[in-house]
Each structure stands twice: as C-alpha cells, then as structure tokens.
Write an enzyme that holds these catalytic residues in place. Structure first.
Site, PDB file in Angstrom:
ATOM      1  N   HIS A  31       0.857  -1.192   0.000  1.00  0.00           N
ATOM      2  CA  HIS A  31       0.000   0.000   0.000  1.00  0.00           C
ATOM      3  C   HIS A  31       0.890   1.238   0.000  1.00  0.00           C
ATOM      4  CE1 HIS A  31      -3.947   1.926   1.533  1.00  0.00           C
ATOM      5  NE2 HIS A  31      -3.175   2.857   0.996  1.00  0.00           N
ATOM      6  N   GLU A  36      -5.990  16.752   0.334  1.00  0.00           N
ATOM      7  CA  GLU A  36      -6.159  16.292   1.713  1.00  0.00           C
ATOM      8  C   GLU A  36      -5.177  17.044   2.599  1.00  0.00           C
ATOM      9  OE1 GLU A  36      -7.751  11.768   0.725  1.00  0.00           O
ATOM     10  OE2 GLU A  36      -5.755  12.029   1.609  1.00  0.00           O
ATOM     11  N   GLU A  41      -9.118  16.883   9.678  1.00  0.00           N
ATOM     12  CA  GLU A  41      -8.699  16.552   8.317  1.00  0.00           C
ATOM     13  C   GLU A  41      -9.679  17.198   7.348  1.00  0.00           C
ATOM     14  OE1 GLU A  41      -7.614  12.547   5.871  1.00  0.00           O
ATOM     15  OE2 GLU A  41      -9.600  12.612   6.797  1.00  0.00           O
ATOM     16  N   ARG A  86      -3.854  17.485   6.612  1.00  0.00           N
ATOM     17  CA  ARG A  86      -3.810  16.984   7.987  1.00  0.00           C
ATOM     18  C   ARG A  86      -2.716  17.738   8.742  1.00  0.00           C
ATOM     19  NH1 ARG A  86      -3.612  12.625   4.489  1.00  0.00           N
ATOM     20  NH2 ARG A  86      -5.454  11.299   4.430  1.00  0.00           N
TER      21      ARG A  86
END
Length: 580
Positions: free
Chosen positions: A101, A443, A297, A445
């Site tokens: 991954h 995204e 997030e 964070r």
C-alpha cells in the site's frame, strides 16, 4: 496483499469493470506454486525450510507492477537471516513486502523484469506476532512483528485498554511498512490538552522503544539479527529507513486508550475554512478547529467549494447526538465506489474524457454529503480505532503527491491559506486552457513533530530520516501540515501540475517561516514527465531538508545505513539515487 486478477478486465472501463478492478485488488497477492525441485534449480542453495514461490507485485494504484518475481515467506526472524545471507552470496537484492500500500517505488521500480535477481520477502504471512511487554498505562509497551496490520495491532491494544493518539486511515498497512516511511495520522494538542503518557503527536516511528533488524556483522562476516534500543545512534537511522533495511520486530510505547468523537461537516466553504489569518475572528478556519479539538482533516474535492471536514475530539462519554461505533470503516459510501462516481471515473479512463473532472469532483462531494446522512456517520463515537481507521482497499484508487510542511502552530493557517490559494489559482488556469490535471481531492492533515522524549526512554533519539524530525535551528517549529493532492492514474498533465505545486512548496517553505519535506510514501521529485525523477530534488533538496547544522545530517544517516548493509542487499534504483 494484492493480486493480479485486476488485469482480467481493463478495457473497456465500464462501471462494472471499474468496481471489479477495485475489488480484486484486495483478494491477496497472486502466488504461483513452484515444485521444490524447480525452485532448487532456479535458486541453488536457497534455505530448504523457507516457503518460496513465484509472485506478482502490484503497488496501491497499479502504476508499478511486476510478474513472476521470486518471493518467500519466512516463518520467523531466523529464516529471514538465512534468506538475506543467501541473497548476499548470490548477488541478489531483497525487498520486504507487506500490503504493497504505497505509491513511491521504494520496493521495486516500474519495469522490473520477471527474471530480475530480486527476492520479495513477504512479512505479512508469518511475522505477525503481537504481545504486551507491559500493560501499565503509565509505561505500556507492545512487541510486534513487522508483518502485523495496523488494524490487528490496534485491535489487540484495544482489547487491553490501550491505543494510539493517531494512526494512518488504512488499516491494511503493515507495521513494518508504516515505520519504514514514518506513517502518521492527524493530531496536535487542542487548547488546554496535555499529552497522555505513552502517546505521541508525531509519527509511528517516534513510538519505537527497540527495533530488531537483519544487519551486517564484520566479525561474523555475515548478516545477523541485532536489536537496537532507542538511545542507539545506529538504531536512529532504522526508525524510518525507506527500505534500506529489513526490520523483523519492534517494541512500541503505547498508552491508555481513549474514546473519540468524529464529527463530519460539509457546510463550511473553502474560502472560509482556508482563509488567510487575520480576518474575521469568528471565522470557521482550519486552525480554529485545531484549537478546539486538535484533530482535523480536510478533504477538498477538485472543482468544489465545500470541503469534507472531519474533526475528532476526545470524549470519554458518548455525546447525545453521536452514534456509537463498535468497528472501524464507518464511511461505506467512500470505501465502496458509488455508481455515479464509478461511471464517471470509468468514462474518463476509457474515453479520455478528462474534461469531466469538475463533474467527478462534485459527484464525490454529493456522495459524501448524502452518505454521511444516509449512514448516520456524520457524528460517530467510540474507541479510538473505530474512528481513526476509515479507508478500505475497496476505495477509489488514485495516485498522490505528498509533503510535510514544518512550521509553528501559530503559522498553520497561513500555510494552509497559501497552499490552497496557489492550488485553486493553478487549477483554474489549467482548466481555462482545457487541461484538467486533478480529478481527485486535496487532503490536509496536521501532526506534531517526533519529540523523542515522548517515549520516556533515557537518551532516546529522534528518527533520523522521519519527515517529522525536529530542526535544532528552529525550536519554535512544533507542527507539520501534511498536504496531498490526488488524481486518477494516467491523468494528462498531472506530473506537470505536480511539479508546479512542488516548486511552489519548496521555494515558499525554504526554512523561513516553514520548511517543506517530502512525504516518503507518496509522489515527489517531479519533472514535467514523471515523479521521483528530478535530480536537484533527489540529490540536493531532500538531503538539505534534514541538515539543521546541529545533529546527524543526511550523510550521517547514509553512513549508518551503508555500514549496516555494505553489500547493498537492500537496494533498488530510487534508493541508489537517494543514497549514492
């Protein structure tokens, strides 16, 4: 593990084909059984008691694939040592494989031939043991094999009243893979919040108390198993090793588990959430949610105005409006590709209809808005694992770039505002000329840095190659803003767009009020044609980002890794450019 059955239905990219492709990726690595005699002929002298087979390799998004590589599944650390010594004597390289991954070619590069002298060592088959060393929340510790998944590890901790402050969203990651690239979640202390014993706001690498790896020993003239405590200078280079080592087991510091509430919102416009600091004091900015809860997030779909904002907060008791969750992955509309999203993505891929990017972005936002309501998942509460893990392998698979911007807490909103303004402007400029390089999402964070004192171990050292390693020349930097941009693989002009973003980040955050470092598992070092290719970023910018003039620099970390693996058994093309 990932198999090769996705190749069965590639064209045309119908909705059914798209969904079947995504689903097939979770079926497990395709193994090709090989008779022992045939294996012995192809691999003379290979340890007889180690399972060996032919195997397909495929990374997360399928941009790196290889068929027919030799792989093995050692039953224990002793067998790993035997395998590594065999590879050294045969002139082979060894690549550890967990769940594959990742995006960066840290395991193997694209184009690796089936007959290449590369041995994959599958850690997730047997190196999965987990046991508590201490259950005292004031100084708890867990021993774990590097093949255990984060979901299994967090589940074991939860059963004993223990947990982590933050964790990566995918539960299928193996612990070894997560530590190799300093995997992280999203968490900084809220206003008035104190760090709990055994916890960290930094990366998973910062929780390591001891690490066991297969390294070279001059006296034995062989690779041996060696354990390094957190105060060991050599061990500091192994805590985030990028695949230049093979780690079999670690002991992690952990702490008391917490219940978390996660509230999702889609009602705050990007112009307000990502606004430049100094505006309306009542504005709902990203930084204001960090002050309130510490854990947030933002997922901002391309060509939309309302991000999906998730805010976690510590909540010992269930709030009246929250739904109790007893297992992870509570956003099924995200983990299983909705029909409309699959149709659009399939059409873009099969018909080169990249102009549909704005339609896809809005479809993804609509799916989130409707899904949060339909599944009662806009306000959930439960043990930390059940809200921290929310990405399954069946989600829409996209490619991604990634960077960590180190700065002070007071500058977080500035960084977010600068980046999102640049992103918005460039995306609009590309669209105005008929180019749509991004069809996924941004995204955002935030985390703390890797403060070694968090593990309460005398003399503990920071992970040398973690993107969250503190800078001695900027003690005021206590926060990292993580920035990722996602798009479908093969999207035209994506690399060119990523290069512009990267150059903006590296020049804007060059050590003044902030510093950009690359996110190891994602895409970086872009030319206009490809990632991981820019010689200036690979050879100069990345090493310089770890040189603060006070501690071990990039060359010092390189020297340790070279000494622990002088024969470059753990090596590949990208690593040779990073560590020449």
């Amino acid at each position: 593990m990932i198999d090769d059955s996705a190749n069965e239905e590639r064209a045309p990219w119908s909705r059914r084909g798209f969904i079947l492709t995504a689903a097939s990726l979770v079926a497990g690595t395709q193994l090709v059984p090989v008779a022992r005699a045939a294996a012995a002929a192809a691999l003379p002298g290979f340890p007889e008691d180690v399972d060996v087979y032919r195997s397909v390799y495929r990374n997360w998004v399928g941009e790196i694939t290889a068929e027919g590589l030799w792989a093995c599944a050692p039953a224990d650390s002793g067998q790993v040592v035997a395998v590594v010594n065999w590879a050294w004597k045969q002139g082979w390289t060894v690549r550890a494989r967990g769940s594959s991954h990742g995006w960066a070619p840290l395991t193997i590069p694209e184009g690796t031939a089936s007959g290449a002298p590369v041995l994959l060592v599958d850690t997730a088959t047997h190196l999965t043991g987990v046991s508590l060393e201490s259950a005292d929340p004031a100084g708890a510790a867990v021993r774990a094999g590097t093949g255990v998944t984060l979901e299994a590890l967090l589940g074991h901790l939860e059963d004993h009243g223990l947990g982590l402050t933050a964790a990566p969203a995918p539960g299928d990651l193996t612990l070894g893979g997560a530590l190799a690239i300093d995997a992280h979640g999203t968490a900084v202390p809220a206003d008035g919040e104190s760090r709990l014993p055994g916890h960290t706001y930094g990366s998973l690498s910062n929780l390591v108390l001891s690490i066991t790896a297969v390294v070279w020993d001059d006296a034995d003239e062989a690779y041996v198993l060696r354990t390094y405590d957190r105060d060991d200078a050599d061990g500091a280079a192994l805590l985030t090793h990028l695949g230049r080592a093979l780690v079999t087991e670690v002991v992690l510091r952990v702490g008391a588990n917490t219940n978390l509430r996660c509230v999702s919102r889609t009602d705050i416009p990007a112009a307000e959430l990502f606004a430049a600091p100094g505006g309306d004091g009542d504005a709902r900015t990203f930084a204001s949610f960090l002050d309130e809860a510490g854990r947030a997030e933002a997922i901002w779909f391309a060509f939309t105005e309302f991000p999906w904002l998730k805010v976690w907060s510590v909540a010992p008791r269930r709030p009246l409006t929250s739904r109790r969750v007893t297992s992870p992955y509570n956003y099924p509309f995200s983990d299983n590709v909705p029909t409309l999203v699959a149709d659009l993505a399939g059409r873009m891929l099969s018909d080169a209809a990249w102009y549909l990017a704005p339609v896809l972005g809005n479809a993804q936002l609509d799916a989130a808005v409707l899904g949060l309501t339909a599944t009662l998942s806009a306000d959930i509460w439960g043990p930390s694992k059940n809200t921290l893990l929310y990405i399954k392998p069946t989600t829409l698979r996209v490619t991604a770039n990634g960077y960590a911007v180190l700065t002070s807490r007071s500058e977080v909103q500035r960084v977010v505002a600068e980046f999102t303004a640049f992103f918005r402007e460039r995306l609009a400029a590309y669209a105005a000329t008929g180019r749509y390089p991004v069809n996924g999402q941004v995204e955002i964070r935030t985390t703390g840095l890797d403060d070694p004192s968090d593990v309460a171990s005398a003399g503990a050292r920071a992970p040398l190659l973690s993107a969250l390693r503190p800078r001695a020349d900027h003690p005021e930097w206590d926060t990292a803003v993580w920035l990722d941009v996602l798009t479908l693989p093969g999207t035209p002009h994506a690399e060119e767009f990523y290069r512009e973003l990267e150059q903006f980040l590296l020049t804007t955050y060059d050590g003044g009020h902030a510093l950009a470092r690359v996110e190891w598992s994602k895409g970086w070092a872009y030319t206009k044609e490809a990632g991981w290719s820019d010689p200036e970023v690979l050879g100069t910018t990345v090493p310089a980002s770890f040189d603060d003039g006070a501690g071990p620099d990039w060359s010092a970390a390189t020297a340790v890794l070279d000494r622990l693996d002088p024969h470059r058994v753990y090596d590949n093309a990208l690593l040779r450019r990073l560590f020449p």
